[in-house]
Structures are given as structure tokens and as C-alpha cells.
Design an enzyme around this catalytic site. Structure first.
Site, PDB file in Angstrom:
ATOM      1  N   ASN A  33       0.821  -1.213   0.000  1.00 19.39           N
ATOM      2  CA  ASN A  33       0.000   0.000   0.000  1.00 19.39           C
ATOM      3  C   ASN A  33       0.856   1.263   0.000  1.00 19.39           C
ATOM      4  O   ASN A  33       0.332   2.383  -0.018  1.00 19.39           O
ATOM      5  CB  ASN A  33      -0.976   0.018   1.177  1.00 19.39           C
ATOM      6  CG  ASN A  33      -0.287   0.079   2.529  1.00 19.39           C
ATOM      7  OD1 ASN A  33       0.944   0.083   2.621  1.00 19.39           O
ATOM      8  ND2 ASN A  33      -1.074   0.121   3.592  1.00 19.39           N
ATOM      9  N   THR A  36       4.922   2.717   3.806  1.00 17.96           N
ATOM     10  CA  THR A  36       6.358   2.802   4.080  1.00 17.96           C
ATOM     11  C   THR A  36       7.188   2.230   2.935  1.00 17.96           C
ATOM     12  O   THR A  36       8.404   2.384   2.932  1.00 17.96           O
ATOM     13  CB  THR A  36       6.728   2.066   5.386  1.00 17.96           C
ATOM     14  OG1 THR A  36       6.358   0.685   5.273  1.00 17.96           O
ATOM     15  CG2 THR A  36       6.007   2.678   6.581  1.00 17.96           C
ATOM     16  N   GLY A  37       6.548   1.578   1.977  1.00 18.42           N
ATOM     17  CA  GLY A  37       7.273   1.044   0.819  1.00 18.42           C
ATOM     18  C   GLY A  37       7.604   2.141  -0.179  1.00 18.42           C
ATOM     19  O   GLY A  37       7.089   3.267  -0.091  1.00 18.42           O
ATOM     20  N   ASP A  57      -3.845  -2.682   0.234  1.00 21.20           N
ATOM     21  CA  ASP A  57      -3.655  -2.810   1.676  1.00 21.20           C
ATOM     22  C   ASP A  57      -4.103  -4.205   2.093  1.00 21.20           C
ATOM     23  O   ASP A  57      -5.283  -4.548   1.956  1.00 21.20           O
ATOM     24  CB  ASP A  57      -4.483  -1.737   2.390  1.00 21.20           C
ATOM     25  CG  ASP A  57      -4.321  -1.773   3.904  1.00 21.20           C
ATOM     26  OD1 ASP A  57      -3.707  -2.728   4.422  1.00 21.20           O
ATOM     27  OD2 ASP A  57      -4.828  -0.848   4.560  1.00 21.20           O
ATOM     28  N   SER A  76       4.380  -4.690   6.833  1.00 22.06           N
ATOM     29  CA  SER A  76       4.289  -4.144   8.192  1.00 22.06           C
ATOM     30  C   SER A  76       5.258  -2.988   8.345  1.00 22.06           C
ATOM     31  O   SER A  76       6.383  -3.054   7.831  1.00 22.06           O
ATOM     32  CB  SER A  76       4.646  -5.207   9.238  1.00 22.06           C
ATOM     33  OG  SER A  76       4.644  -4.638  10.541  1.00 22.06           O
ATOM     34  N   LYS A  92      -3.271  -3.540  12.703  1.00 22.20           N
ATOM     35  CA  LYS A  92      -4.153  -4.126  11.687  1.00 22.20           C
ATOM     36  C   LYS A  92      -3.412  -5.069  10.751  1.00 22.20           C
ATOM     37  O   LYS A  92      -3.903  -6.146  10.412  1.00 22.20           O
ATOM     38  CB  LYS A  92      -4.833  -3.020  10.872  1.00 22.20           C
ATOM     39  CG  LYS A  92      -6.029  -2.379  11.554  1.00 22.20           C
ATOM     40  CD  LYS A  92      -6.695  -1.393  10.614  1.00 22.20           C
ATOM     41  CE  LYS A  92      -8.000  -0.869  11.197  1.00 22.20           C
ATOM     42  NZ  LYS A  92      -8.673   0.056  10.259  1.00 22.20           N
ATOM     43  N   ASN A 100      -6.119 -12.326   6.479  1.00 24.54           N
ATOM     44  CA  ASN A 100      -6.410 -12.328   5.049  1.00 24.54           C
ATOM     45  C   ASN A 100      -5.423 -13.188   4.264  1.00 24.54           C
ATOM     46  O   ASN A 100      -5.803 -13.920   3.344  1.00 24.54           O
ATOM     47  CB  ASN A 100      -6.404 -10.901   4.509  1.00 24.54           C
ATOM     48  CG  ASN A 100      -7.594 -10.096   4.980  1.00 24.54           C
ATOM     49  OD1 ASN A 100      -8.646 -10.646   5.292  1.00 24.54           O
ATOM     50  ND2 ASN A 100      -7.436  -8.781   5.044  1.00 24.54           N
ATOM     51  N   TYR A 146       3.777  -2.923  17.965  1.00 20.65           N
ATOM     52  CA  TYR A 146       4.567  -3.729  17.026  1.00 20.65           C
ATOM     53  C   TYR A 146       4.836  -5.115  17.607  1.00 20.65           C
ATOM     54  O   TYR A 146       4.629  -6.133  16.947  1.00 20.65           O
ATOM     55  CB  TYR A 146       5.877  -3.016  16.713  1.00 20.65           C
ATOM     56  CG  TYR A 146       6.729  -3.713  15.670  1.00 20.65           C
ATOM     57  CD1 TYR A 146       6.304  -3.812  14.353  1.00 20.65           C
ATOM     58  CD2 TYR A 146       7.978  -4.244  16.002  1.00 20.65           C
ATOM     59  CE1 TYR A 146       7.082  -4.435  13.394  1.00 20.65           C
ATOM     60  CE2 TYR A 146       8.766  -4.858  15.055  1.00 20.65           C
ATOM     61  CZ  TYR A 146       8.319  -4.955  13.752  1.00 20.65           C
ATOM     62  OH  TYR A 146       9.091  -5.577  12.804  1.00 20.65           O
ATOM     63  N   LYS A 150       3.230  -8.753  16.118  1.00 21.12           N
ATOM     64  CA  LYS A 150       4.033  -9.884  15.656  1.00 21.12           C
ATOM     65  C   LYS A 150       3.732 -11.143  16.459  1.00 21.12           C
ATOM     66  O   LYS A 150       3.708 -12.253  15.914  1.00 21.12           O
ATOM     67  CB  LYS A 150       5.523  -9.535  15.745  1.00 21.12           C
ATOM     68  CG  LYS A 150       5.974  -8.466  14.753  1.00 21.12           C
ATOM     69  CD  LYS A 150       5.748  -8.913  13.324  1.00 21.12           C
ATOM     70  CE  LYS A 150       6.326  -7.928  12.307  1.00 21.12           C
ATOM     71  NZ  LYS A 150       6.067  -8.342  10.916  1.00 21.12           N
TER      72      LYS A 150
END
Length: 326
Positions: A33, A36-37, A57, A76, A92, A100, A146, A150
């Protein structure tokens, strides 16, 4: 041609995984999405017929047409700056996102590998950390969004494995570095190199006695690839056990960059781990894997990457702003 879906495919680790699976002859579908990429990480792959990109997303329903052999869930936020800025999205992607992905894997009869992290160990009371250690995590502290995302991700994955018989793999990633890291992501290595390149003193939090263990990205990708193709369903640490204090690491960066800056010390953030070093016995025995790239060699490659970035990106990072490519 086998098909693999890599979520977080435009991120630091995800993009290197895309490269590896392309090299191995897979049809690669990257999904991101772009919170952060960065599309620059994968733009060299768009010309290839066996590469696709989905701007999506994973916290929302995932649809991928056709067969899938493997799913790697690497979507993430992965740095303190990111998950403190977008805590809800972090939770999320570690809950709805993994649900998903696992649901998709069940429909496609695909094998899933999830990216967990050494953060599941929290501020550890056991050193070095092995996979049987349950951790020391503060669920309501600033890092809890975070850490617990995980930990939940691991629990959900194992539930699908035991209840549905899904083929699953869990990699616990320790500090990793290399080209394509973001300068402003808050992690110690890009922070130090960015400060050195801007002529600033290097900021050390605490007294610098806390330790980290840094693994070069190519070594990590090799470990992940071997784990995916193994028959082991439980968590496996993948990281470099060569431990160093943050103070010593800052001194290494100053030496590498040839600058005259000094170290400056600031208060340690809440729940910051004091020690971090993987026990990689399981990876050695099960996968025949151990890191090959020395820190000296890896840092030189990484420093050259950061030096090649536009100057405006270097200074955008100083103010924690996103660089906009023109």
C-alpha cells in the site's frame, strides 16, 4: 512457473525478496500500500513478464487471480518511527493482514511464510535469544503495538497450521541492514549514516552499552528462502550472532565515513531492549544456514548506497520528512 505473492513487496526486505524469487525463476506478485514502501525499490522489475505489482492494503480483503504456490507476508511498518506514527495500521496488518493472507493461502492451497521479528522477545531476560524463550514484552508500552502484532501473527499462523493443516513457516528476523533502507526510519544504522553524511554528531540513546546484532540483507534473504522450502513449521531465528554495543557501532560508522564527528548521548527510549543477539543453532541445524557477509563488507556496500542518494533526500530525513521523487 511457480507463483509467489510477497506482501510488503516494495519495502526494504520485500523488494530484496522479489529480486531473489525472480532470480530463482518464479512469477512474482508484489503487493504494497506504499505507506512505508517505495516504488523505486522495485521499478527495475516492471519490465519483466514474470513480475506484477498490486497497490493494495492487505488489511482489506485480498484477491489474487490464478494459482499461488507461496505467500510471504512481509507487509508491516518495521521501525520505531513508523509504528509510533501509525500504531493502528501496525496492529491491523499484524492481525487483519495475516488473517487475510492465511485465508487466501487456504483457498489457493499455498504455503505461507510470515515475517516475525526479534521484537517478540521484547527486552529479553535470556541471552542470546533462542526460539524457546517466550519473551519479556510490555503490551501497553510504546513498542507494544509492534511487539504484540508480531506475537499475534505467530499465534494466528500456528492456529491455521494446527486447525486447518495449512503449510506455514515463521521466520524471526533480527536487525538487518543493506541497500534500500530508508534514511528516516528511525533505526540505528541509517540514523548514524545519515548523521555522518550531513556532518552531524551521532546520537546514541542511553550510555551506548546496549547491544545489537546486524545481519546483511543478502544473508537474511538466503535464510528466508531456505526456510520457505524446508519442512519446519515452528519459529526459526535468522540473524547474525556477531554482537556489538551501540557505542562501538557508532565508532565504526565514524571510522567508515571518515568524518570527525563525535558521539552525543540522549536518554534511552522506553522499553528499548538492552541486549539483542540471536541463537541461530536451529537455522544452522535445520537449514544449513549461517551468515557469510562480514559487517565490514556489508557496511561498505550500504554506505555507498546512502552516499548515492539525492542530497535533498538526505536532508528530508533529518526532519523526518518523506522525500518526494520528482
Amino acid at each position: 512457473m511457480k507463483r509467489v505473492l510477497i506482501t510488503g513487496g516494495a519495502g526494504f526486505l520485500g523488494s530484496h525478496l522479489c529480486d531473489r524469487f525472480i532470480k530463482e525463476g518464479y512469477h512474482v506478485i508484489a503487493m504494497d500500500n506504499l505507506i512505508t514502501g517505495d516504488m523505486r525499490n522495485i521499478e527495475h522489475l516492471f519490465k519483466l513478464p514474470n513480475f506484477e505489482f498490486y497497490h493494495h492494503d492487505v488489511s482489506k480483503f485480498i484477491h489474487v487471480p490464478g494459482e499461488l504456490d507461496y505467500i510471504l507476508h512481509f507487509a508491516s511498518p518495521a521501525s520505531p518511527i513508523d509504528y509510533l506514527k501509525i500504531p493502528i495500521q501496525t496492529l491491523k496488518v499484524g492481525s487483519l493482514g495475516i488473517h487475510n493472507c492465511l485465508g487466501l493461502a487456504r483457498v489457493k492451497k499455498a504455503r505461507v511464510l510470515i515475517a516475525s521479528t526479534s521484537e517478540v522477545y521484547g527486552d529479553p531476560n535470556v541471552h542470546p535469544q533462542n526460539e524457546d524463550y517466550w519473551g519479556n514484552v510490555n503490551p501497553v508500552g510504546p513498542r507494544g503495538v509492534y511487539d504484540e502484532a508480531k506475537r499475534f501473527q505467530e499465534a494466528m499462523t500456528m492456529a491455521y497450521h494446527t486447525y486447518h493443516g495449512l503449510e506455514t513457516r515463521i521466520v524471526r528476523i533480527f536487525n538487518t541492514y543493506g541497500p534500500r533502507m530508508r534514511l528516516n526510519d528511525g533505526r540505528v544504522l541509517p540514523a548514524f549514516i545519515g548523521q555522518a553524511l550531513r556532518g552531524e554528531d551521532l546520537t546514541v540513546f542511553g550510555d551506548g552499552s546496549q547491544t545489537r546484532s546486524f545481519c546483511y540483507v543478502d544473508d537474511l534473504v538466503e535464510g528466508i528462502y531456505r526456510l520457505l522450502l524446508s519442512d519446519y513449521a515452528y519459529p526459526v531465528n535468522v540473524g547474525n550472532p556477531a554482537e556489538i554495543t551501540i557505542k562501538e557501532f557508532g565508532e565504526e560508522i565514524i571510522k567508515l565515513t571518515g568524518t570527525s564527528q563525535k558521539l552525543v548521548f540522549k536518554p534511552l527510549p522506553t522499553d528499548d531492549p538492552k541486549q539483542r543477539r540471536p541463537d541461530i543453532t536451529r537455522a544452522q541445524e535445520l537449514l544449513g544456514w549461517e551468515p557469510k557477509v562480514s559487517r565490514e563488507e556489508g557496511l561498505k556496500i550500504t554506505y555507498d548506497f546512502f552516499k548515492s542518494l539525492p542530497e535533498e533526500e538526505l536532508y528530508a530525513a533529518a526532519y523526518n520528512r518523506e522525500f518526494v521523487k520528482k
